[in-house]
Scaffold this motif. Structure first.
Motif, PDB file in Angstrom:
ATOM      1  N   ALA A   1      -1.856  -4.108   9.834  1.00  0.00           N
ATOM      2  CA  ALA A   1      -1.300  -5.280  10.084  1.00  0.00           C
ATOM      3  C   ALA A   1      -2.208  -6.055  10.770  1.00  0.00           C
ATOM      4  O   ALA A   1      -3.150  -7.624   9.967  1.00  0.00           O
ATOM      5  N   ASP A   2      -3.082  -5.898  12.276  1.00  0.00           N
ATOM      6  CA  ASP A   2      -3.507  -7.105  12.577  1.00  0.00           C
ATOM      7  C   ASP A   2      -5.059  -6.637  12.231  1.00  0.00           C
ATOM      8  O   ASP A   2      -5.694  -7.492  12.618  1.00  0.00           O
ATOM      9  N   ALA A   3      -5.295  -5.987  11.036  1.00  0.00           N
ATOM     10  CA  ALA A   3      -7.142  -5.994  10.008  1.00  0.00           C
ATOM     11  C   ALA A   3      -6.456  -6.629   9.652  1.00  0.00           C
ATOM     12  O   ALA A   3      -7.889  -6.490   8.579  1.00  0.00           O
ATOM     13  N   ASN A   4      -5.686  -7.178   9.488  1.00  0.00           N
ATOM     14  CA  ASN A   4      -6.035  -8.408   8.374  1.00  0.00           C
ATOM     15  C   ASN A   4      -5.292  -8.176   6.590  1.00  0.00           C
ATOM     16  O   ASN A   4      -5.718  -8.511   5.572  1.00  0.00           O
ATOM     17  N   ILE A   5      -4.784  -6.846   6.833  1.00  0.00           N
ATOM     18  CA  ILE A   5      -4.949  -6.035   5.093  1.00  0.00           C
ATOM     19  C   ILE A   5      -3.171  -6.056   5.783  1.00  0.00           C
ATOM     20  O   ILE A   5      -2.729  -5.902   6.119  1.00  0.00           O
ATOM     21  N   GLY A   6      -3.098  -6.271   4.066  1.00  0.00           N
ATOM     22  CA  GLY A   6      -1.608  -6.408   2.919  1.00  0.00           C
ATOM     23  C   GLY A   6      -1.422  -5.074   2.821  1.00  0.00           C
ATOM     24  O   GLY A   6      -2.174  -4.686   2.752  1.00  0.00           O
ATOM     25  N   VAL A   7       0.053  -4.979   2.673  1.00  0.00           N
ATOM     26  CA  VAL A   7       0.635  -3.855   2.837  1.00  0.00           C
ATOM     27  C   VAL A   7       1.451  -4.288   0.913  1.00  0.00           C
ATOM     28  O   VAL A   7       2.719  -4.867   1.401  1.00  0.00           O
TER      29      VAL A   7
ATOM     30  N   ASP B   1       7.266  12.000   6.082  1.00  0.00           N
ATOM     31  CA  ASP B   1       6.229  11.430   5.118  1.00  0.00           C
ATOM     32  C   ASP B   1       5.975  10.016   4.927  1.00  0.00           C
ATOM     33  O   ASP B   1       7.428   9.703   4.805  1.00  0.00           O
ATOM     34  N   PHE B   2       4.543   9.593   5.031  1.00  0.00           N
ATOM     35  CA  PHE B   2       5.122   8.089   5.179  1.00  0.00           C
ATOM     36  C   PHE B   2       4.139   7.080   3.972  1.00  0.00           C
ATOM     37  O   PHE B   2       2.219   7.785   4.036  1.00  0.00           O
ATOM     38  N   SER B   3       4.363   6.336   3.164  1.00  0.00           N
ATOM     39  CA  SER B   3       3.534   6.525   2.160  1.00  0.00           C
ATOM     40  C   SER B   3       3.301   4.815   2.341  1.00  0.00           C
ATOM     41  O   SER B   3       4.031   4.389   1.649  1.00  0.00           O
ATOM     42  N   PHE B   4       2.469   4.507   1.601  1.00  0.00           N
ATOM     43  CA  PHE B   4       2.241   3.416   1.346  1.00  0.00           C
ATOM     44  C   PHE B   4       0.517   2.542   0.429  1.00  0.00           C
ATOM     45  O   PHE B   4       0.044   2.852   0.452  1.00  0.00           O
ATOM     46  N   THR B   5       0.899   1.297  -0.098  1.00  0.00           N
ATOM     47  CA  THR B   5      -0.517   1.298  -1.080  1.00  0.00           C
ATOM     48  C   THR B   5      -0.887  -0.518  -0.635  1.00  0.00           C
ATOM     49  O   THR B   5      -0.401  -1.394   0.032  1.00  0.00           O
ATOM     50  N   VAL B   6      -1.985   0.101  -0.391  1.00  0.00           N
ATOM     51  CA  VAL B   6      -3.180  -1.825  -0.096  1.00  0.00           C
ATOM     52  C   VAL B   6      -3.834  -2.180  -1.498  1.00  0.00           C
ATOM     53  O   VAL B   6      -3.980  -1.257  -2.634  1.00  0.00           O
ATOM     54  N   ASN B   7      -4.485  -3.284  -1.136  1.00  0.00           N
ATOM     55  CA  ASN B   7      -5.444  -3.708  -2.275  1.00  0.00           C
ATOM     56  C   ASN B   7      -6.834  -1.890  -2.251  1.00  0.00           C
ATOM     57  O   ASN B   7      -7.113  -1.654  -1.168  1.00  0.00           O
ATOM     58  N   ARG B   8      -7.322  -2.575  -3.826  1.00  0.00           N
ATOM     59  CA  ARG B   8      -8.179  -1.311  -3.630  1.00  0.00           C
ATOM     60  C   ARG B   8      -9.180  -1.480  -2.881  1.00  0.00           C
ATOM     61  O   ARG B   8      -9.754  -0.662  -2.492  1.00  0.00           O
ATOM     62  N   SER B   9      -9.866  -2.763  -2.448  1.00  0.00           N
ATOM     63  CA  SER B   9     -10.911  -3.246  -1.761  1.00  0.00           C
ATOM     64  C   SER B   9     -10.608  -2.650  -0.405  1.00  0.00           C
ATOM     65  O   SER B   9     -11.714  -2.709   0.362  1.00  0.00           O
ATOM     66  N   GLU B  10      -9.837  -2.249  -0.178  1.00  0.00           N
ATOM     67  CA  GLU B  10      -9.210  -2.344   1.774  1.00  0.00           C
ATOM     68  C   GLU B  10      -9.371  -1.003   2.075  1.00  0.00           C
ATOM     69  O   GLU B  10      -8.820  -0.310   2.796  1.00  0.00           O
ATOM     70  N   PHE B  11      -9.076  -0.699   0.736  1.00  0.00           N
ATOM     71  CA  PHE B  11      -8.919   0.976   0.808  1.00  0.00           C
ATOM     72  C   PHE B  11      -9.840   2.407   1.499  1.00  0.00           C
ATOM     73  O   PHE B  11      -9.216   2.489   2.660  1.00  0.00           O
TER      74      PHE B  11
ATOM     75  N   ILE C   1      -9.162   2.817   9.501  1.00  0.00           N
ATOM     76  CA  ILE C   1      -8.517   2.438  11.303  1.00  0.00           C
ATOM     77  C   ILE C   1      -7.713   3.440  11.217  1.00  0.00           C
ATOM     78  O   ILE C   1      -6.678   3.303  12.074  1.00  0.00           O
ATOM     79  N   LEU C   2      -6.702   3.877  10.177  1.00  0.00           N
ATOM     80  CA  LEU C   2      -5.897   5.438  10.358  1.00  0.00           C
ATOM     81  C   LEU C   2      -6.329   6.434  11.108  1.00  0.00           C
ATOM     82  O   LEU C   2      -5.800   6.880  11.914  1.00  0.00           O
TER      83      LEU C   2
END
Ligand code: ASP
Ligand code: MG
Length: 410
Positions: free
Chosen positions: A287-293, A307-317, A323-324
């Motif tokens: 979130a700090d990097a302004n990436i929407g989940v 296990d922890f999964s989430f999706t982001v916009n493809r352009s932020e992949f 970052i991870l």
């Protein structure tokens, strides 16, 4: 007699011939005694052309100057349309956003409308003029020209309709309404006569090609009656976006449409320790990097890890994976992070879901029968979304469209 705000998009005003067509349509309504405020976009391709010019000078164009420039596209079309109306002996006047005084904040290239001074428009309407207003633009407190983000003319139309308490805001475009799904994928897709405002927001992946989502949110907030119609068809009622659900449950379709998008990527953190604060440690830096989940899923833990999964916009992949790996993994001591961007999200949407059980199980059965594996699931009150392998997206959309009877009349 009604007050209509009509908005015509770039393809509808893409040539002088087409502008004359728009003028004829406006003149027809005018002759019926209606009051008309007409919002236009720039000619199709023009905004892109202007942005390209700017980039030949500055790789990242100065936002203030960019807005001064791209707002000219709409200044051309308002004047041409007013001329075309005068040729048809219709009294008409054109205005830029600044002249109306469409006051916005100062966030160049993505400004938000704060207030509209509608007095001048009202007195012009009283005096029998058709008022033509440039879409996509406004002015801030300090008199700087601003623009409202790509597709922003829709928002201008809705905002004017709200300010003038218009009877209807009609968005004329190159399709004749909102469809049950994209007809390029499902030829049997049908135009919806009505769709609720909430459904429209959920159908964003389809609808946003037709309507700027910000305009839909604006319409929701100010209860503007919004209709999407084709500017190339003489007749046709288009799709009305309503605030009322059909309370006759027998008539209410359970599912209104199938939405999809290919814009997401999936990321999974394997073996994250399962204790308070871990979800925050993972998603905080994202979130700090302004990436929407978008979707988030956490598994039941075993052996103290999960296990922890989430999706982001493809352009932020790539950015998110970086970052991870650098900032999060070493910190929380998870086993690994994996991900992929060859996924697609497919959703069934419908307010009728509130009063019908078994929609999810039906959806999952239909996908299973086609051997389509579901990778992630998320739900809201009126939507069920699944993430599947991108290569099965179109198949999933087609079989769901059929299974939920969307090819049959409403
Ligand atoms: N001309 C602007 C754009 O292309 C605004 C609009 O068409 O709604 O984004
Ligand atoms: Mg548009």
């Amino acid at each position: 007699m009604a007050l209509f705000v009509q908005k015509y998009g770039g393809t509808s005003v893409g040539s002088t011939e087409r502008i004359k067509n728009v003028a004829r349509r406006v003149a027809k309504y005018y002759a019926q005694g209606h009051e008309l405020v007409v919002v236009v976009s720039a000619m199709s391709g023009e905004t892109n052309r202007l942005i390209t010019l700017a980039k030949e000078i500055q790789t990242n164009p100065d936002p203030r100057e960019l807005d001064v420039m791209v707002s000219t596209g709409e200044q051309v079309t308002v004047a041409l349309l007013a001329m075309a109306l005068k040729e048809l002996n219709v009294k008409a006047k054109s205005y830029t956003g600044a002249q109306v005084r469409i006051l916005t904040d100062n966030a160049y290239t993505k400004a938000r409308i704060l207030k509209i001074d509608e007095d001048r428009i009202r007195s012009d309407l009283k005096a029998g003029y058709v008022v033509v207003v440039a879409g996509f633009q406004g002015i801030d407190e300090a008199n700087n020209i601003t623009t409202l983000g790509r597709g922003g003319s829709d928002t201008t139309g809705v905002a004017l309709a709200a300010a003038l308490k218009a009877d209807e805001c009609q968005i004329y475009t190159d399709v004749n309404g909102i469809y049950t799904t994209d007809p390029r994928i499902v030829p049997e897709a049908r135009r919806l006569k009505t769709i609720t405002f909430e459904e429209m927001l959920e159908m964003a992946s389809l609808g946003s090609k037709v309507l700027q989502i910000r305009a839909v949110e604006f319409a929701g907030k100010y209860k503007v009656k919004l209709r999407v119609l084709s500017s190339f068809e003489e007749e046709g009622e288009g799709t009305l976006i309503t605030f009322e659900e059909n309370h006759n449950i027998m008539e209410q379709a359970v599912i209104s449409g199938i939405a999809f998008n290919r814009d997401e990527a999936k990321i999974t953190i394997l073996g994250a320790p399962d204790h308070p604060g871990v979800a925050y440690q993972i998603l905080g830096p994202v979130a700090d990097a302004n990436i929407g989940v978008d979707m988030i899923i956490q598994n039941v833990s075993h052996d103290g890890t999960t296990d922890f999964s989430f999706t982001v916009n493809r352009s932020e992949f790539t950015n998110t994976m970086g970052i991870l790996k650098d900032k999060i993994l070493p910190h929380i001591g998870a086993r690994d992070v994996i991900g992929g961007d060859k996924i697609a999200k497919v959703s069934v949407v419908g307010v009728g879901m509130r009063s019908h059980a078994g929609i999810a199980s039906k959806m999952f059965r239909v996908l299973a029968e086609e051997g389509i594996n579901i990778q992630m699931i998320s739900t809201s009150e009126i939507k069920i979304s699944v993430v599947v392998d991108e290569k099965y997206m179109e198949l999933a959309v087609r079989v769901l469209h059929k299974a939920f009877d969307l090819d049959r009349a409403q």
